[in-house]
Design a protein around this motif. Structure first.
Motif, short mmCIF file in Angstrom:
data_model
loop_
_atom_site.label_atom_id
_atom_site.label_comp_id
_atom_site.label_asym_id
_atom_site.label_seq_id
_atom_site.Cartn_x
_atom_site.Cartn_y
_atom_site.Cartn_z
N ARG A 20 0.94 -1.02 -0.10
CA ARG A 20 0.07 0.04 0.10
C ARG A 20 1.00 1.37 0.26
N PRO A 21 1.91 1.45 0.74
CA PRO A 21 2.73 2.75 0.74
C PRO A 21 3.14 2.82 -0.71
N HIS A 22 3.39 1.97 -1.52
CA HIS A 22 4.21 2.18 -2.72
C HIS A 22 3.10 2.29 -3.88
N LEU A 23 1.88 2.42 -3.67
CA LEU A 23 0.86 2.19 -4.96
C LEU A 23 0.63 3.71 -4.92
N GLU A 24 0.41 4.09 -6.39
CA GLU A 24 -0.07 5.40 -6.71
C GLU A 24 -0.86 4.86 -7.95
N GLU A 25 -2.02 5.69 -7.74
CA GLU A 25 -3.18 5.72 -8.81
C GLU A 25 -2.93 6.76 -9.78
N VAL A 26 -2.79 6.38 -11.11
CA VAL A 26 -2.25 7.34 -12.19
C VAL A 26 -3.40 7.35 -13.36
N ASP A 27 -3.48 8.19 -14.03
CA ASP A 27 -4.46 8.22 -15.37
C ASP A 27 -3.22 7.86 -16.49
N LEU A 28 -3.66 6.97 -17.33
CA LEU A 28 -2.71 6.60 -18.52
C LEU A 28 -3.46 7.05 -19.69
N VAL A 29 -2.76 7.60 -20.72
CA VAL A 29 -3.34 8.22 -21.89
C VAL A 29 -2.80 7.39 -23.04
N ARG A 30 -3.99 7.15 -23.81
CA ARG A 30 -3.77 6.31 -25.14
C ARG A 30 -2.48 6.48 -26.05
N ASN A 31 -1.88 5.73 -26.19
CA ASN A 31 -0.50 5.64 -27.37
C ASN A 31 0.75 6.01 -26.44
N VAL A 32 0.60 6.17 -25.34
CA VAL A 32 1.93 6.60 -24.48
C VAL A 32 2.75 5.27 -24.47
N VAL A 33 4.22 5.21 -24.80
CA VAL A 33 4.75 4.18 -24.47
C VAL A 33 5.29 4.10 -22.88
N LEU A 34 5.06 3.03 -22.32
CA LEU A 34 5.40 2.88 -20.87
C LEU A 34 6.77 2.12 -20.71
N ASP A 35 6.89 1.11 -21.51
CA ASP A 35 8.07 0.45 -21.37
C ASP A 35 8.59 -0.13 -22.84
N GLU A 36 9.95 -0.08 -23.15
CA GLU A 36 10.42 -0.22 -24.42
C GLU A 36 11.28 -1.45 -24.58
N ALA A 37 11.21 -2.21 -25.52
CA ALA A 37 12.29 -3.41 -25.58
C ALA A 37 13.62 -3.09 -25.38
N GLY A 38 14.53 -3.90 -24.46
CA GLY A 38 15.79 -3.52 -24.36
C GLY A 38 15.95 -2.94 -23.03
N SER A 39 15.08 -2.26 -22.51
CA SER A 39 15.10 -1.46 -21.30
C SER A 39 14.69 -2.12 -20.12
N PRO A 40 15.44 -1.84 -18.82
CA PRO A 40 14.94 -2.32 -17.74
C PRO A 40 13.56 -1.89 -17.35
N ILE A 41 12.62 -2.90 -17.06
CA ILE A 41 11.48 -2.28 -16.27
C ILE A 41 11.78 -1.99 -14.72
N THR A 42 11.36 -0.61 -14.42
CA THR A 42 11.30 -0.33 -13.17
C THR A 42 10.09 -0.08 -12.48
N THR A 43 8.96 -0.29 -13.10
CA THR A 43 7.59 0.13 -12.56
C THR A 43 6.66 -0.93 -13.26
N VAL A 44 6.04 -1.40 -12.06
CA VAL A 44 4.66 -2.30 -12.39
C VAL A 44 3.44 -1.71 -12.46
#
Length: 235
Positions: A20-44
């Motif tokens: 719970r202390p780490h969770l943040e609710e966000v609005d995500l907008v269509r077409n936004v790239v959140l992760d790219e191939a070859g990059s480390p994932i830092t966010t779930v």
């Protein structure tokens, strides 16, 4: 508290308190790239009302979608138990809200909880089922059947007859040219199954779409449901 995300709602009180202390609710907008191939994932990312699209990008820039993720699961879950490196591009297909938390926070919490590790694996497996079934479907079934499958899956996740899907998204979902998408959508519209205007599809006859699609839609739904039911039995 209801999180409107199946993964979060499946957790017991202790695991919820740890995250719970780490969770943040966000609005995500269509077409936004959140992760790219070859990059480390830092966010779930754990969708509540948005839909995420996971695609494989070829050298020439062409793309094909392997799976979509809605409120039934999340992106980055399995990465918390193994390598954080992404081999795919993850974008927002349908705008909406999601919960996000640092990958390392989920990794740390999972090291102290067998139940949390089990939940991560089961929900990750649910998306893998979709990906493996889609691979077979893309090879064996026609574009019209596959389009009906994607429309049904999207409607399931949104809980609405109106689906904000563009021709670009549909062409990536199906791995075909936009002209093919136009022809397919026009045919389904002529038969009364859907109504199609720029950037929006309205499902007029869901039973007809279910009859038109292939076995893969049912296989995906049954497989995911069985996995998550099994999780509930063992939790």
């Amino acid at each position: 508290m209801a999180w409107d995300n199946h993964f979060l709602d499946s957790l017991d009180a202790a695991d919820t308190a740890a995250l719970r202390p780490h969770l943040e609710e966000v609005d995500l907008v269509r077409n936004v790239v959140l992760d790219e191939a070859g990059s480390p994932i830092t966010t779930v990312y754990l969708p509540s009302s948005c839909i995420l699209s996971v695609v494989t990008v070829m050298k020439d820039g062409s793309q094909v979608e392997s799976r979509t993720i809605g409120s039934e699961s999340g992106y980055g879950l399995l990465h918390a138990l193994g390598s954080p490196l992404s081999f795919e591009r993850m974008t927002v297909q349908v705008s909406g809200r999601a919960w996000r938390l640092p990958l390392e926070a989920l990794r740390a919490a999972s090291e102290n909880s067998r139940a949390l590790r089990r939940a991560i694996v089961h929900h990750a497996q649910a998306t893998i089922i979709q990906s493996s079934q889609a691979t077979a479907c893309n090879s064996l079934h026609g574009a019209e059947q596959r389009l009906c499958r994607w429309l049904l899956l999207t409607q399931d996740r949104l809980g609405s007859d109106v689906l904000p899907l563009t021709q670009e998204h549909l062409s990536i979902m199906l791995g075909v040219q936009r002209t093919t998408v136009t022809a397919l959508a026009s045919e389904l519209q002529a038969r009364g199954f859907i109504s199609y205007v720029r950037g929006k599809i309205t499902v007029n006859d869901r039973p007809a779409l279910e009859r038109c699609t292939c076995e893969c839609y049912g296989a995906m739904q049954r497989g995911a449901a069985e996995l998550l039911k099994d999780l509930q039995r063992k939790t």
